[in-house]
Design an enzyme around this catalytic site. Structure first.
Site, PDB file in Angstrom:
ATOM      1  N   THR A 142      54.910   3.066 -33.556  1.00  0.00           N
ATOM      2  CA  THR A 142      56.023   2.286 -32.966  1.00  0.00           C
ATOM      3  C   THR A 142      57.123   2.117 -34.018  1.00  0.00           C
ATOM      4  O   THR A 142      57.990   2.972 -34.122  1.00  0.00           O
ATOM      5  CB  THR A 142      55.551   0.915 -32.444  1.00  0.00           C
ATOM      6  OG1 THR A 142      54.925   0.196 -33.495  1.00  0.00           O
ATOM      7  CG2 THR A 142      54.590   1.085 -31.280  1.00  0.00           C
ATOM      8  N   GLU A 155      57.114  -3.608 -42.525  1.00  0.00           N
ATOM      9  CA  GLU A 155      58.524  -3.462 -42.166  1.00  0.00           C
ATOM     10  C   GLU A 155      59.413  -3.832 -43.358  1.00  0.00           C
ATOM     11  O   GLU A 155      59.329  -4.924 -43.885  1.00  0.00           O
ATOM     12  CB  GLU A 155      58.814  -4.291 -40.924  1.00  0.00           C
ATOM     13  CG  GLU A 155      58.136  -3.632 -39.710  1.00  0.00           C
ATOM     14  CD  GLU A 155      57.979  -4.530 -38.503  1.00  0.00           C
ATOM     15  OE1 GLU A 155      58.015  -5.754 -38.672  1.00  0.00           O
ATOM     16  OE2 GLU A 155      57.826  -3.986 -37.395  1.00  0.00           O
ATOM     17  N   SER A 196      66.282  -4.199 -29.309  1.00  0.00           N
ATOM     18  CA  SER A 196      67.603  -3.721 -28.892  1.00  0.00           C
ATOM     19  C   SER A 196      67.781  -2.250 -29.206  1.00  0.00           C
ATOM     20  O   SER A 196      66.912  -1.603 -29.747  1.00  0.00           O
ATOM     21  CB  SER A 196      68.679  -4.567 -29.551  1.00  0.00           C
ATOM     22  OG  SER A 196      68.457  -4.658 -30.941  1.00  0.00           O
ATOM     23  N   THR A 230      48.726  -6.697 -35.361  1.00  0.00           N
ATOM     24  CA  THR A 230      49.257  -5.451 -34.795  1.00  0.00           C
ATOM     25  C   THR A 230      49.063  -4.188 -35.566  1.00  0.00           C
ATOM     26  O   THR A 230      49.940  -3.712 -36.269  1.00  0.00           O
ATOM     27  CB  THR A 230      50.740  -5.483 -34.470  1.00  0.00           C
ATOM     28  OG1 THR A 230      50.971  -6.557 -33.622  1.00  0.00           O
ATOM     29  CG2 THR A 230      51.220  -4.206 -33.789  1.00  0.00           C
ATOM     30  N   LYS A 274      48.160   3.150 -37.010  1.00  0.00           N
ATOM     31  CA  LYS A 274      49.560   2.761 -36.950  1.00  0.00           C
ATOM     32  C   LYS A 274      49.700   1.315 -37.425  1.00  0.00           C
ATOM     33  O   LYS A 274      48.804   0.496 -37.249  1.00  0.00           O
ATOM     34  CB  LYS A 274      50.127   2.895 -35.527  1.00  0.00           C
ATOM     35  CG  LYS A 274      49.553   1.894 -34.551  1.00  0.00           C
ATOM     36  CD  LYS A 274      50.541   1.367 -33.509  1.00  0.00           C
ATOM     37  CE  LYS A 274      51.833   0.934 -34.080  1.00  0.00           C
ATOM     38  NZ  LYS A 274      52.061  -0.543 -33.981  1.00  0.00           N
ATOM     39  N   ASN A 300      63.169  -6.734 -37.605  1.00  0.00           N
ATOM     40  CA  ASN A 300      62.595  -7.674 -36.650  1.00  0.00           C
ATOM     41  C   ASN A 300      63.602  -8.532 -35.915  1.00  0.00           C
ATOM     42  O   ASN A 300      63.296  -9.108 -34.870  1.00  0.00           O
ATOM     43  CB  ASN A 300      61.559  -8.555 -37.347  1.00  0.00           C
ATOM     44  CG  ASN A 300      60.286  -7.788 -37.560  1.00  0.00           C
ATOM     45  OD1 ASN A 300      59.691  -7.308 -36.602  1.00  0.00           O
ATOM     46  ND2 ASN A 300      59.887  -7.626 -38.804  1.00  0.00           N
TER      47      ASN A 300
END
Lengths: 419, 419
Positions: B167, B291, B419, B204, B193, B414
């Site tokens: 993702t 991230e 979007s 996650t 992942k 994040n």
């Protein structure tokens, strides 16, 4: 007044610092030790008349600062005559030399103000692990004591006090109220500092309140325990907990109100209400000055087994980096709210969960509502004042907590705090 | 291969995806449902021969995704014939329509591959609260099953599989090893992942391993419990926990090794070691793709009462936003490490605490060492590979956990994920 922070003023800052009233008998003086900051005040001395009681809480960190350990010895007796705060050096993990600093500071205050060292509360905030030098503090103490003795500190003095204890704060924080106990008018005034490491359990924040009410040592302890839970233990900036945090209230008794022993005595209702208001006001100002904050996030949880459970769930939401970045981005991603509830450790079946963003019910009965208006939710998230409300069952517990968005500003401030 | 992420490749990414071996009997096929992403694969089908066992763990969130609930029903029996993963929609808080999606997906897999629906493991990752459409999945299932049946998937197929489940990942993650059980050669290969919401307790992240070893249903469960604790439960990106996470291993038995019942049987030592290596390798890749990550943070804790306690303390350090921003800024602020230990809830007197940055002892005996070389510590923090080691007592418990720095990149990703 020169703020220590080199960062821009929080857009959530109140327009101006409120007018804090003089509290009879409470002397306030500030000074510059130069121990870390140059060209600004970094010392606050407050003095209190004989008979003053003190109550409050300190960090629950297992590695508390030296001043925390010092002040913890004073709290059980509930009596104090002075408070000395220094900003810039937290005096944590400083070993015996750090203890010597605290002893010398307390001795200097005691000598200059004419009280005993075990009546001097100490508090420090700033960098961990550097031994502070007591020399500069001792040097200015006579002047501070003289200034504090000149009379009760009024609005100007309170503003200077709030400025002297600030570190990365982008605005100074204060709140005050007039109320009554059994018909006698009493005043409460308080100042606070954030920010960063602000989390429940008294993480890096300081709050100092003074009142002219007469409150016995047990009562003031109970009053502050209750007020802390509703305010400073209900905010979070980043979930980190400081080694130094402290909130104290000093009660001089000058107002001469009826002595009351019991927190639940109805004659205390107005005072409690006013105290909660001030503590919550200060706590919200701290959250609003979270490092890099551009939005205040208010999370309400209802339907939990108890108020404490509700607070824990609300804090999971308010502390979640994914919720806080969604708020920053103005993206009403309610799934992240559900995620945060899910990790709270409570058994909350999705079917009983109701999630509101602003005034709109977004999800209920196990899923998103068919008429969910995402544009309206995003418009709410785009504002300065973001409200999330979660119903987690039909229990009696409810709580309200405050946090802020997580922005690039947080990173910029904290990746470079000491430089 | 097109990655879903629009963000730059992590500077911590390995040079290239490893060559993952074909596992006899394990079919691998990918496809595009278009349910969220356009122009990339978002479906992974893996098929397994009769007799295959499965073990693993799922999120501890109280609001688990529909596929998690589905797969949890399969794990106690320990038998599986297929795995279907979709990326982009997590199928969480989707109510009865979400359950219907899962049922239709499992039915499509069962029909196309010739197994029962209760032998089909399901896994989903992505946005919460939107009901996914099963139609596009059903449409491509026959093609997927055909491709999977064409023969065991080799290096190319594994790489495509890792890409299909990604993702916000900026690189694809895989690891493999050859080992032996009682003299019989066996292979293990796995993909994973991240990232975001990666925290202990399976937040996650997805990891899927396959081996040709013969492992009974109880043994594979015990093996994966142990491997999970040492790997996926020992990483953290932001302390958040996902509703969807899962790590599974499928064992086909094709290697024909001796059947072993007991985890502690010495003939399993090499296999366990290899499995731990792969799981830790995948976990570290996930942390390295946190991230916005630019540095891998490795935290070791020793001297705790138990390994579990050591892991909890290490995670407090690895999860602290103030520690992570200090790492980002290359600022060897060891006081923040002490702060994080302090908030762990353990009674660790400052005197027993020893803090190492890189190989240098920074603080011990209650304070900073007199010969502390801050420049050397900062040089270590400035590197890609930051190591913090903390001794918290003289207990037997030790643990090692992995995290990453907290940067502006985390916010950027994040604050704008949907979007």
């Amino acid at each position: 007044m020169t703020m220590a922070s080199k960062h821009p003023r929080s857009p959530l800052a109140p327009e101006r610092f409120p007018e804090l009233p003089a509290i009879a008998g409470v002397g306030i003086a500030v000074g510059a030790s130069g121990m870390r900051y140059k060209g600004r005040d970094d010392l606050l001395l407050m003095t209190f008349p004989e008979g003053t009681t003190v109550g409050g809480a300190t960090t629950t960190s297992s590695i508390p600062g030296v001043p925390v350990v010092w002040t913890r010895r004073i709290l059980p007796g509930g009596r104090a005559r002075a408070l000395l705060v220094n900003a810039g050096n937290a005096n944590v993990m400083t070993g015996a030399p750090g203890e010597r600093f605290a002893e010398r500071c307390a001795a200097a205050v005691a000598e200059a103000t004419g009280c005993r060292t075990d009546e001097v509360c100490l508090s420090s905030t700033g960098v961990i692990g550097q031994v502070p030098d007591a020399g500069p503090v001792e040097k200015v103490m006579a002047d501070l004591a003289k200034a504090a003795a000149a009379g009760p500190g009024g609005p100007e003095a309170w503003a200077r006090a709030a400025t002297a204890i600030a570190t990365t704060d982008t605005f100074i924080k204060g709140a005050a109220a007039e109320t009554e106990i059994d018909g006698t008018k009493v005043r409460i005034a308080g100042i606070a500092k954030g920010s960063g490491m602000i989390a429940p359990n008294m993480a890096t924040m300081l709050a100092f309140l003074a009142t002219d009410a007469a409150l016995g040592p047990e009562l003031i302890r109970d009053l502050m325990r209750e007020a802390n839970d509703l305010s400073f233990n209900s905010i979070s900036v980043d979930g980190d907990m400081s080694t130094s945090d402290m909130s104290l209230m000093f009660a001089t008794g000058s107002a001469g109100n009826t002595a009351i022993d019991d927190l639940s005595d109805h004659r205390l209702a107005a005072f409690r209400h006013a105290l909660h208001g001030i503590a919550i006001d200060l706590a919200k100002q701290i959250a609003a000055d979270g490092e890099g904050a551009t939005k205040l996030l208010t999370v309400k949880v209802a339907g939990a087994p108890s108020d404490r459970d509700a607070r824990l769930i609300a804090l999971k939401i308010a502390e979640s980096p994914l919720v806080k970045t969604a708020v920053a981005g103005g993206d009403a991603n309610w799934g992240r709210i559900a995620m945060a509830v899910g990790k709270s450790g409570y058994d909350i079946p999705p079917e009983v969960l109701t999630i509101r963003i602003g005034d709109q019910v977004v999800a209920a009965g196990g899923g998103v509502l068919p008429d969910y208006d995402e544009a309206a939710a995003s418009a709410h998230y785009a504002g300065r004042d973001v409200r999330v409300t979660v119903q987690v069952g039909d229990g009696p517990g409810a709580a309200e907590v405050w946090s802020c968005d997580l922005t690039r500003g947080y990173i910029d401030i904290n990746a470079d705090y000491r430089s």
